[in-house]
Design an enzyme around this catalytic site. Structure first.
Site, PDB file in Angstrom:
ATOM      1  N   GLN A  43       0.708  -1.041   0.008  1.00 15.53           N
ATOM      2  CA  GLN A  43       0.176  -0.065  -0.282  1.00 15.53           C
ATOM      3  C   GLN A  43       0.761   1.315  -0.046  1.00 15.53           C
ATOM      4  OE1 GLN A  43      -3.614  -0.715   3.289  1.00 15.53           O
ATOM      5  NE2 GLN A  43      -1.971  -1.711   3.652  1.00 15.53           N
ATOM      6  N   ASN A  44       1.945   1.305   0.152  1.00 15.58           N
ATOM      7  CA  ASN A  44       3.393   2.329   0.243  1.00 15.58           C
ATOM      8  C   ASN A  44       3.509   3.083  -1.728  1.00 15.58           C
ATOM      9  OD1 ASN A  44       3.240   1.721   2.767  1.00 15.58           O
ATOM     10  ND2 ASN A  44       5.223   0.873   2.484  1.00 15.58           N
ATOM     11  N   VAL A  45       3.532   3.907  -1.136  1.00 10.81           N
ATOM     12  CA  VAL A  45       4.320   5.012  -1.917  1.00 10.81           C
ATOM     13  C   VAL A  45       5.381   5.319  -2.487  1.00 10.81           C
ATOM     14  CG1 VAL A  45       1.177   5.271  -2.453  1.00 10.81           C
ATOM     15  CG2 VAL A  45       2.884   7.012  -1.595  1.00 10.81           C
ATOM     16  N   HIS A  91      -1.286   1.101  -4.244  1.00  9.63           N
ATOM     17  CA  HIS A  91      -2.526   2.782  -4.138  1.00  9.63           C
ATOM     18  C   HIS A  91      -1.211   3.675  -4.168  1.00  9.63           C
ATOM     19  CE1 HIS A  91      -4.499   1.672   0.167  1.00  9.63           C
ATOM     20  NE2 HIS A  91      -4.740   1.548  -0.854  1.00  9.63           N
ATOM     21  N   CYS A 107      -2.091  12.832 -15.656  1.00  2.79           N
ATOM     22  CA  CYS A 107      -2.812  13.478 -15.656  1.00  2.79           C
ATOM     23  C   CYS A 107      -4.101  13.096 -15.468  1.00  2.79           C
ATOM     24  CB  CYS A 107      -2.897  13.831 -17.734  1.00  2.79           C
ATOM     25  SG  CYS A 107      -4.439  14.485 -17.647  1.00  2.79           S
ATOM     26  N   GLY A 146       3.003  -4.224   9.283  1.00  2.00           N
ATOM     27  CA  GLY A 146       2.833  -3.337   9.427  1.00  2.00           C
ATOM     28  C   GLY A 146       1.672  -1.678   8.374  1.00  2.00           C
ATOM     29  N   ASN A 204       3.255  -6.929  13.030  1.00  3.07           N
ATOM     30  CA  ASN A 204       3.105  -5.513  13.700  1.00  3.07           C
ATOM     31  C   ASN A 204       3.313  -5.793  15.632  1.00  3.07           C
ATOM     32  OD1 ASN A 204       1.751  -2.915  14.649  1.00  3.07           O
ATOM     33  ND2 ASN A 204       0.382  -2.861  12.434  1.00  3.07           N
ATOM     34  N   PRO A 205       3.587  -4.792  16.281  1.00  2.00           N
ATOM     35  CA  PRO A 205       3.708  -4.530  17.382  1.00  2.00           C
ATOM     36  C   PRO A 205       2.397  -4.358  17.995  1.00  2.00           C
ATOM     37  CG  PRO A 205       4.940  -2.710  15.858  1.00  2.00           C
ATOM     38  CD  PRO A 205       4.335  -3.323  14.984  1.00  2.00           C
ATOM     39  N   GLU A 206       1.783  -3.389  17.027  1.00  2.58           N
ATOM     40  CA  GLU A 206       0.461  -2.826  17.463  1.00  2.58           C
ATOM     41  C   GLU A 206      -0.315  -4.511  17.335  1.00  2.58           C
ATOM     42  OE1 GLU A 206       0.083  -0.641  20.090  1.00  2.58           O
ATOM     43  OE2 GLU A 206       2.400  -0.241  19.231  1.00  2.58           O
TER      44      GLU A 206
HETATM   45  P1  OAD Z   1      -1.575   2.981   9.425  1.00  4.52           P
HETATM   46  O1  OAD Z   1      -0.745   4.194   9.552  1.00  4.52           O
HETATM   47  O2  OAD Z   1      -3.019   3.257   9.506  1.00  4.52           O
HETATM   48  O3  OAD Z   1      -0.480   1.643   9.984  1.00  4.52           O
HETATM   49  C1  OAD Z   1       0.734   1.170  10.389  1.00  4.52           C
HETATM   50  C2  OAD Z   1       0.783   0.028  10.919  1.00  4.52           C
HETATM   51  O4  OAD Z   1       2.051   0.020  11.480  1.00  4.52           O
HETATM   52  C3  OAD Z   1       0.453   0.567  12.628  1.00  4.52           C
HETATM   53  O5  OAD Z   1      -0.700  -0.631  12.246  1.00  4.52           O
HETATM   54  C4  OAD Z   1       1.456   0.658  12.942  1.00  4.52           C
HETATM   55  O6  OAD Z   1       0.966  -0.275  14.372  1.00  4.52           O
HETATM   56  C5  OAD Z   1       2.266  -0.610  12.714  1.00  4.52           C
HETATM   57  N1  OAD Z   1       4.228  -0.221  12.502  1.00  4.52           N
HETATM   58  C6  OAD Z   1       4.214   1.018  13.117  1.00  4.52           C
HETATM   59  N2  OAD Z   1       5.495   0.831  13.281  1.00  4.52           N
HETATM   60  C7  OAD Z   1       5.893  -0.410  12.478  1.00  4.52           C
HETATM   61  C8  OAD Z   1       6.840  -1.369  12.784  1.00  4.52           C
HETATM   62  N3  OAD Z   1       8.137  -0.608  12.779  1.00  4.52           N
HETATM   63  N4  OAD Z   1       7.097  -2.261  12.181  1.00  4.52           N
HETATM   64  C9  OAD Z   1       5.818  -3.030  11.762  1.00  4.52           C
HETATM   65  N5  OAD Z   1       4.688  -2.214  12.365  1.00  4.52           N
HETATM   66  C10 OAD Z   1       4.956  -1.036  11.813  1.00  4.52           C
HETATM   67  O7  OAD Z   1      -1.071   2.427   7.234  1.00  4.52           O
HETATM   68  P2  OAD Z   1      -1.602   1.981   6.398  1.00  4.52           P
HETATM   69  O8  OAD Z   1      -2.575   0.263   7.180  1.00  4.52           O
HETATM   70  O9  OAD Z   1      -0.770   1.408   5.627  1.00  4.52           O
HETATM   71  O10 OAD Z   1      -3.540   4.821   2.258  1.00  4.52           O
HETATM   72  O11 OAD Z   1      -2.813   2.757   5.804  1.00  4.52           O
HETATM   73  C11 OAD Z   1      -3.448   2.469   4.235  1.00  4.52           C
HETATM   74  C12 OAD Z   1      -3.507   3.359   3.757  1.00  4.52           C
HETATM   75  O12 OAD Z   1      -4.020   4.172   4.229  1.00  4.52           O
HETATM   76  C13 OAD Z   1      -2.158   3.870   3.318  1.00  4.52           C
HETATM   77  O13 OAD Z   1      -1.580   3.614   1.603  1.00  4.52           O
HETATM   78  C14 OAD Z   1      -2.733   5.284   2.614  1.00  4.52           C
HETATM   79  C15 OAD Z   1      -3.789   6.132   3.895  1.00  4.52           C
HETATM   80  O14 OAD Z   1      -4.845   6.537   3.634  1.00  4.52           O
HETATM   81  C16 OAD Z   1      -3.251   6.234   1.084  1.00  4.52           C
HETATM   82  O15 OAD Z   1      -2.753   6.746   0.357  1.00  4.52           O
HETATM   83  C17 OAD Z   1      -4.160   6.140  -0.763  1.00  4.52           C
END
Ligand code: OAD
Length: 250
Positions: A103-105, A121, A129, A189, A215-217
C-alpha cells in the site's frame, strides 16, 4: 509461544509453502523515518485527508495539495530502505514464489531490490494527467510548464489513490488472485483498515492460507490471524530471513 518460537513456526510454514503473498503498509517504512498514517503521531493526526488526499481537496486548492506532496517526496528522497525492506527483497529472491503487494507509495521496496512490486495505492514519485492518465515522471511543483499535460492539456496530479477513488484495476485484481492462491500470507506493518487492501488477508484465509501478522500493535486483523509476531518489521523480517537461509543452507 514467544516471538522467536513464532518466527521458527513461520519459517517452517515458508519451507512448506508453494505461494507466499506479503502485504505491506506504512509500518514497514516507519524505521526509515517515514511517518505512518494512523499511529499516535501519524500523518492523519496532523493533516486532513479530505483536504490533502481527495479530488475535492485538490480542486479546492491544488497548491496546498502539491506542497504537501512535495514535502513528503522530499522526505522520501532522503530516506533509505531499512532491514525489513532488504529482508523482504532477499526472501523474494530465494523463494520460488513470493509476491509482494504494497500500500506504500514511497518506492522503498524497489530501492531495496524487490521486483514486480504490486503498488495498490500508486506511487508518490510519479505524477499523472487527470484526464488522459498519461504518466509524468517529472516533478511538477518546481516547473510551471508541467502543470498541464503536454498530451491533452489536462491537470497533472500525483499518481496516488485518493479517498473515494478506485484502486488501479490490474493491480488489485492481481493482488486478489495472488491472495487467493497463497498458502502463506504475511500482513506486515499495516493497520488493515483501508479496503480493498484490508480484504486480501481475509481472502487468503478463507481459501486455506495461514495468515501471519507482523506488527508491534494490535490491528483490525489481529483477531483473525493464525500467528501474530509482535515485533517491528525491521526486527522480525531479518530474523525470518536468517532462519530460512539456515534451514535451506544458503
Ligand atoms: P497505518 O498508518 O494505518 O498503519 C500503520 C501500521 O504499522 C500500524 O498498525 C502500526 O502499528 C504499524 N507499525 C508502526 N511501526 C511499525 C514497524 N516498525 N513495524 C511493523 N509495523 C509497524 O498505515 P497503512 O495500513 O499502510 O492510503 O494505511 C493504509 C493506507 O491508509 C495508506 O496506504 C494510505 C492511508 O490513507 C493512501 O495513501 C491511498
Amino acid at each position: 509461544m514467544d516471538n522467536l518460537d513464532k518466527i521458527n513456526k513461520v519459517v517452517e510454514l515458508i519451507l512448506e509453502s508453494n505461494n507466499i503473498t506479503a502485504l505491506t503498509g506504512a509500518g514497514v517504512s516507519a524505521e526509515s523515518g517515514i511517518s505512518t498514517f494512523r499511529d499516535k503521531n501519524g500523518l492523519w493526526s496532523k493533516f486532513s485527508p479530505l483536504e490533502l488526499a481527495s479530488i475535492e481537496g485538490f480542486m479546492a486548492n491544488p497548491e496546498r495539495v502539491w506542497s504537501w506532496y512535495q514535502y513528503r517526496v522530499n522526505i522520501i528522497n532522503n530516506s533509505n530502505p531499512n532491514d525489513g525492506h532488504f529482508a523482504l527483497a532477499e526472501l523474494q529472491k530465494i523463494h520460488k514464489n513470493f509476491s509482494l503487494v504494497t500500500q506504500n507509495v514511497d518506492g522503498l521496496h524497489q530501492k531495496a531490490g524487490s521486483e514486480n512490486v504490486i503498488e495498490l495505492h500508486g506511487s508518490i514519485i510519479r505524477n499523472k494527467c487527470f484526464d488522459c492518465n498519461q504518466i509524468h515522471e517529472e516533478s511538477v511543483i518546481n516547473n510551471e510548464s508541467l502543470n498541464n499535460c503536454k498530451a491533452c492539456n489536462g491537470l497533472i496530479r500525483p499518481d496516488v489513490v485518493w479517498f473515494g477513488e478506485m484502486l488501479p484495476e490490474k493491480e488489485i485484481k492481481l493482488a486478489q488472485d495472488l491472495s487467493f492462491q497463497s498458502d502463506v500470507f504475511l500482513s506486515i506493518g499495516t493497520s488493515a483498515e483501508v479496503y480493498p487492501a484490508a480484504d486480501l488477508p481475509l481472502i487468503a484465509k478463507r481459501n486455506g492460507a495461514v495468515v501471519v501478522e507482523v506488527n508491534p500493535e494490535l490491528t483490525q486483523l489481529s483477531d483473525y490471524v493464525d500467528i501474530k509476531i509482535e515485533l517491528k518489521s525491521g526486527e522480525a523480517m531479518p530474523l525470518i530471513l536468517e532462519e530460512y537461509k539456515k534451514r535451506i543452507n544458503k
